[in-house]
Every structure is written in C-alpha cells, then in structure tokens.
Design a protein around this motif. Structure first.
Motif, PDB file in Angstrom:
ATOM      1  N   ARG A 226       0.657  -1.300   0.072  1.00  0.00           N
ATOM      2  CA  ARG A 226      -0.015  -0.021  -0.204  1.00  0.00           C
ATOM      3  C   ARG A 226       0.757   1.189  -0.028  1.00  0.00           C
ATOM      4  NH1 ARG A 226      -5.373   0.472   0.843  1.00  0.00           N
ATOM      5  NH2 ARG A 226      -5.272  -1.722   1.237  1.00  0.00           N
ATOM      6  N   ARG A 227       1.913   1.283   0.597  1.00  0.00           N
ATOM      7  CA  ARG A 227       2.902   2.353   0.732  1.00  0.00           C
ATOM      8  C   ARG A 227       3.514   2.519  -0.547  1.00  0.00           C
ATOM      9  NH1 ARG A 227       8.382   2.845   4.718  1.00  0.00           N
ATOM     10  NH2 ARG A 227       9.142   4.480   3.642  1.00  0.00           N
ATOM     11  N   LEU A 228       4.014   1.485  -1.109  1.00  0.00           N
ATOM     12  CA  LEU A 228       4.603   1.683  -2.619  1.00  0.00           C
ATOM     13  C   LEU A 228       3.598   2.047  -3.641  1.00  0.00           C
ATOM     14  CD1 LEU A 228       6.515  -1.593  -2.589  1.00  0.00           C
ATOM     15  CD2 LEU A 228       7.627   0.630  -2.872  1.00  0.00           C
ATOM     16  N   LEU A 229       2.330   1.758  -3.342  1.00  0.00           N
ATOM     17  CA  LEU A 229       1.372   2.307  -4.330  1.00  0.00           C
ATOM     18  C   LEU A 229       0.750   3.845  -4.197  1.00  0.00           C
ATOM     19  CD1 LEU A 229      -0.752   1.233  -6.553  1.00  0.00           C
ATOM     20  CD2 LEU A 229      -2.179   0.589  -4.718  1.00  0.00           C
ATOM     21  N   ALA A 230       0.850   4.078  -2.808  1.00  0.00           N
ATOM     22  CA  ALA A 230       0.700   5.805  -2.524  1.00  0.00           C
ATOM     23  C   ALA A 230       1.842   6.316  -3.164  1.00  0.00           C
ATOM     24  CB  ALA A 230       0.575   5.662  -0.849  1.00  0.00           C
ATOM     25  N   GLU A 231       2.977   6.068  -2.956  1.00  0.00           N
ATOM     26  CA  GLU A 231       4.282   6.578  -3.411  1.00  0.00           C
ATOM     27  C   GLU A 231       4.344   6.790  -4.814  1.00  0.00           C
ATOM     28  OE1 GLU A 231       7.814   7.447  -1.729  1.00  0.00           O
ATOM     29  OE2 GLU A 231       7.242   6.512   0.380  1.00  0.00           O
ATOM     30  N   LEU A 232       3.735   5.811  -5.685  1.00  0.00           N
ATOM     31  CA  LEU A 232       3.590   5.859  -7.095  1.00  0.00           C
ATOM     32  C   LEU A 232       2.422   6.969  -7.383  1.00  0.00           C
ATOM     33  CD1 LEU A 232       3.836   2.541  -8.508  1.00  0.00           C
ATOM     34  CD2 LEU A 232       5.415   4.310  -8.530  1.00  0.00           C
ATOM     35  N   GLU A 233       1.345   6.984  -6.570  1.00  0.00           N
ATOM     36  CA  GLU A 233       0.543   7.865  -6.988  1.00  0.00           C
ATOM     37  C   GLU A 233       0.695   9.502  -6.651  1.00  0.00           C
ATOM     38  OE1 GLU A 233      -3.002   6.844  -4.562  1.00  0.00           O
ATOM     39  OE2 GLU A 233      -3.219   5.020  -5.885  1.00  0.00           O
ATOM     40  N   ALA A 234       1.621   9.614  -5.400  1.00  0.00           N
ATOM     41  CA  ALA A 234       2.216  10.861  -5.213  1.00  0.00           C
ATOM     42  C   ALA A 234       3.051  11.251  -6.394  1.00  0.00           C
ATOM     43  CB  ALA A 234       2.768  10.917  -3.812  1.00  0.00           C
ATOM     44  N   THR A 235       3.745  10.385  -6.796  1.00  0.00           N
ATOM     45  CA  THR A 235       4.893  10.768  -7.859  1.00  0.00           C
ATOM     46  C   THR A 235       4.007  11.145  -9.194  1.00  0.00           C
ATOM     47  OG1 THR A 235       6.552   9.138  -6.942  1.00  0.00           O
ATOM     48  CG2 THR A 235       6.750   9.831  -9.331  1.00  0.00           C
ATOM     49  N   ALA A 236       3.114  10.394  -9.405  1.00  0.00           N
ATOM     50  CA  ALA A 236       2.362  10.638 -10.693  1.00  0.00           C
ATOM     51  C   ALA A 236       1.429  12.170 -10.537  1.00  0.00           C
ATOM     52  CB  ALA A 236       1.466   9.476 -10.827  1.00  0.00           C
ATOM     53  N   ARG A 237       1.138  12.320  -9.328  1.00  0.00           N
ATOM     54  CA  ARG A 237       0.383  13.712  -9.384  1.00  0.00           C
ATOM     55  C   ARG A 237       1.447  14.841  -9.451  1.00  0.00           C
ATOM     56  NH1 ARG A 237      -1.765  10.893  -4.725  1.00  0.00           N
ATOM     57  NH2 ARG A 237      -4.002  10.631  -5.058  1.00  0.00           N
ATOM     58  N   ALA A 238       2.780  14.518  -8.786  1.00  0.00           N
ATOM     59  CA  ALA A 238       3.605  15.606  -8.995  1.00  0.00           C
ATOM     60  C   ALA A 238       4.210  15.844 -10.564  1.00  0.00           C
ATOM     61  CB  ALA A 238       4.964  15.132  -8.187  1.00  0.00           C
ATOM     62  N   ARG A 239       4.036  14.836 -11.315  1.00  0.00           N
ATOM     63  CA  ARG A 239       4.343  14.809 -12.843  1.00  0.00           C
ATOM     64  C   ARG A 239       3.086  15.293 -13.493  1.00  0.00           C
ATOM     65  NH1 ARG A 239       9.362  11.071 -14.329  1.00  0.00           N
ATOM     66  NH2 ARG A 239      10.499  11.418 -12.182  1.00  0.00           N
ATOM     67  N   GLY A 240       2.177  15.643 -12.962  1.00  0.00           N
ATOM     68  CA  GLY A 240       0.891  16.083 -13.641  1.00  0.00           C
ATOM     69  C   GLY A 240       0.251  14.745 -14.433  1.00  0.00           C
ATOM     70  N   VAL A 241       0.356  13.641 -13.952  1.00  0.00           N
ATOM     71  CA  VAL A 241      -0.472  12.547 -14.428  1.00  0.00           C
ATOM     72  C   VAL A 241      -2.043  12.482 -13.930  1.00  0.00           C
ATOM     73  CG1 VAL A 241      -0.863  10.112 -14.481  1.00  0.00           C
ATOM     74  CG2 VAL A 241       1.529  11.192 -14.893  1.00  0.00           C
ATOM     75  N   GLY A 242      -3.120  12.438 -14.423  1.00  0.00           N
ATOM     76  CA  GLY A 242      -4.398  12.545 -14.120  1.00  0.00           C
ATOM     77  C   GLY A 242      -4.956  11.053 -13.829  1.00  0.00           C
ATOM     78  N   THR A 243      -4.288  10.068 -14.535  1.00  0.00           N
ATOM     79  CA  THR A 243      -4.874   8.675 -14.470  1.00  0.00           C
ATOM     80  C   THR A 243      -3.915   7.631 -14.415  1.00  0.00           C
ATOM     81  OG1 THR A 243      -6.854   9.488 -15.910  1.00  0.00           O
ATOM     82  CG2 THR A 243      -6.382   7.093 -15.577  1.00  0.00           C
ATOM     83  N   LEU A 244      -3.959   6.826 -13.629  1.00  0.00           N
ATOM     84  CA  LEU A 244      -3.152   5.489 -13.322  1.00  0.00           C
ATOM     85  C   LEU A 244      -3.990   4.395 -13.918  1.00  0.00           C
ATOM     86  CD1 LEU A 244      -1.498   5.924  -9.868  1.00  0.00           C
ATOM     87  CD2 LEU A 244      -0.555   6.501 -12.224  1.00  0.00           C
ATOM     88  N   ARG A 245      -3.319   3.463 -14.698  1.00  0.00           N
ATOM     89  CA  ARG A 245      -3.782   2.205 -15.025  1.00  0.00           C
ATOM     90  C   ARG A 245      -2.990   1.129 -14.582  1.00  0.00           C
ATOM     91  NH1 ARG A 245      -5.149   3.912 -21.463  1.00  0.00           N
ATOM     92  NH2 ARG A 245      -6.524   5.666 -21.147  1.00  0.00           N
ATOM     93  N   LEU A 246      -3.611  -0.069 -14.457  1.00  0.00           N
ATOM     94  CA  LEU A 246      -2.640  -1.192 -14.255  1.00  0.00           C
ATOM     95  C   LEU A 246      -3.205  -2.530 -14.761  1.00  0.00           C
ATOM     96  CD1 LEU A 246      -3.827  -2.894 -11.595  1.00  0.00           C
ATOM     97  CD2 LEU A 246      -2.891  -0.842 -10.544  1.00  0.00           C
TER      98      LEU A 246
END
Length: 284
Positions: A226-246
C-alpha cells in the motif's frame, strides 16, 4: 506530524529503555553497555561480515568499529580481513561464546521478571502488543527511494518479481512476452540495505501505468504494498498525471484486493497483456 503522537512515542521509549535496563552502563550486570552486548549476540555462532553486521544493526561504521575494538580488547571477538582487505569478518572467541550464552540466560531472566508480576491475561496482552509493536517498528525502518533500474538492488527486486510470477501463474511467466516497463521510474524499498520491494511507473502523457509491483514474502503484512502504491500515486500527481492504469493476473489475489481497497476501479481490457485477467484504473 501530530505533536501528541510524537510525545506518546517518546514516553513509550522512555518506559521501555528504563524497564529493559538500557540506561545501565553495565547491561544485565555484565560490565559492558547494551550496544556491546547486542553486537555479541548478533555476531552469532557462525560469525558475520562486518559490513553485514553494520547493515543489520543500522550502525555508523565508526561506532561499530569502537564497539568491536572494545570487545576485542576484552578477548571476546576476533576480526580478520580478506587478502584484499575489503571484507572483514568478526567471530566470537570461546570466551565470547561463553559470554553470549550468559547474556542469553540473563536475558531470559529479565523477560521472566517482566512477565511474573502480571496475570495470565495480562501476559497474553503484553506479548501480543509487543508483536504488533515489533511489526510496526520494522515497517517504519523500510526506506523507499527512486532507484536506477540497473542498480544491483533494483535488478534483485525485478528478478524476484519475475521468479514469483513464474511460480504463481498457471502458464508460468516469460517477461519477453509481457508488455515491457522500459523507461519506467522505479521505486525500491530496502530494509537494512536489503531490497524488499519495488514498484514502477511508466508515464504516457496524461496517464501512467503501474508496473512491477512486488513485496518480499519476509515483509508482507506490514503495509508495504500500500505504501509503494501511495508513493507511485504521489509521484504521478507531481508529474501532472491524471490517471493511473494497471493490469494483473487472477492468481495475484492479494494485489487485486489491494487495488480495489485503494480506489482502483475494474474496467474492460485496455491493452493486450497476455498474462492479464483484470484491468484497473484510478483518477488522481
């Protein structure tokens, strides 16, 4: 950080250090401080490389050298170096092994002394609480950082990820058939310098793919996924990413449960990943 939480942690630390005798300069009445006693125990019967010992105990190299020097002066350990001098190994002498055995006996006595005043129910509560505290403290020691995919710890994580998928998937796993994660940002989690988890983010303009999510069996149940996933989400937001897919395989039931609980919504297939049975997306 909530200041009341910080104060409660500090109060707990004060109580524990006093109760276990960590404040004494002669731990367990053996004439040496707790740090030296712990090193004796950690060296173990088979000895240890000094750098591995330092990593396991999270000690500064200078401080560990001073601890070892004091133990050598007392005739309790010997330190030898390989021919190139880069790898040093520490081993207990016969006197050191006898001292370690005595410390074990006295540590058992201390644990018994802590438990004896309590009734059976209280003992069960204390031991259960200690187990929970231990798990959470271990979780707090895990470090997560962006890492070069070619670094040894990154390669070790990806290799373990591939090996586990090959063992768990009905059809095995051949990474050459899977959609690659080339060019992805890679996070690696380490515990005592050992790699214990990874997660990758491959950015495609306004959306990004979550790849290579893996947590070592030794640290599962600590919330690291869960922590890794949250860190990926924070990184994505910081890069202006609006959507994650997997996408994921049906055999990875723990991962599927994690994604759903983290707000990922299952959607129809959006790629031709041959090993996928479920596809998810999340708006950030």
């Amino acid at each position: 950080m909530d200041s009341s939480l910080v104060e409660r942690v500090r109060r707990f630390n004060r109580t524990v250090t006093q109760r276990i005798g960590a404040l004494d300069d002669a731990y367990l009445a053996r004439g040496r401080p707790l740090g030296q006693c712990r090193v004796l125990w950690e060296v173990g019967d088979g000895g240890s490389e000094v750098r591995a010992l330092r990593a396991r105990l999270d000690l500064d190299s200078g401080y560990l050298s001073r601890l070892l020097a004091a133990l050598r002066a007392d005739g309790l350990v010997e330190v030898t170096a390989a021919d190139d001098g880069r790898v040093r190994t520490v081993r207990l002498t016969p006197a050191g092994a006898a001292e370690r055995d005595e410390l074990d006996r006295r540590s058992d006595d201390l644990a018994t002394d802590i438990l004896t005043p309590l009734d059976e129910a209280q003992r069960g509560r204390l031991v259960a609480a200690m187990g929970e505290v231990e798990r959470l403290l271990v979780a707090s020691m895990v470090r997560v950082a962006e890492t070069d995919p070619q670094a040894p710890e990154a390669r070790a994580c990806v290799a373990a990820y591939v090996a586990e998928l090959a063992a768990r998937f009905d059809t095995g796993f051949d990474p050459s058939r899977s959609i690659p994660a080339d060019g992805a940002l890679l996070l690696v989690a380490t515990l005592h310098t050992e790699p214990v988890g990874c997660a990758a983010l491959r950015v495609h303009d306004s959306w990004a793919a979550v790849k290579r999510m893996w947590v070592a069996p030794s640290v599962r149940g600590l919330g690291l996924g869960r922590r890794l996933l949250a860190e990926l989400e924070a990184t994505a937001r910081a890069r202006g990413v609006g959507t994650l897919r997997l996408e994921t395989n049906r055999a990875l039931t723990e991962a599927i449960a994690l994604y759903r609980s983290a707000g990922y919504r299952e959607v129809p297939a959006f790629n031709d990943e041959p090993y996928a049975h479920h596809w998810f997306t999340k708006e950030l």
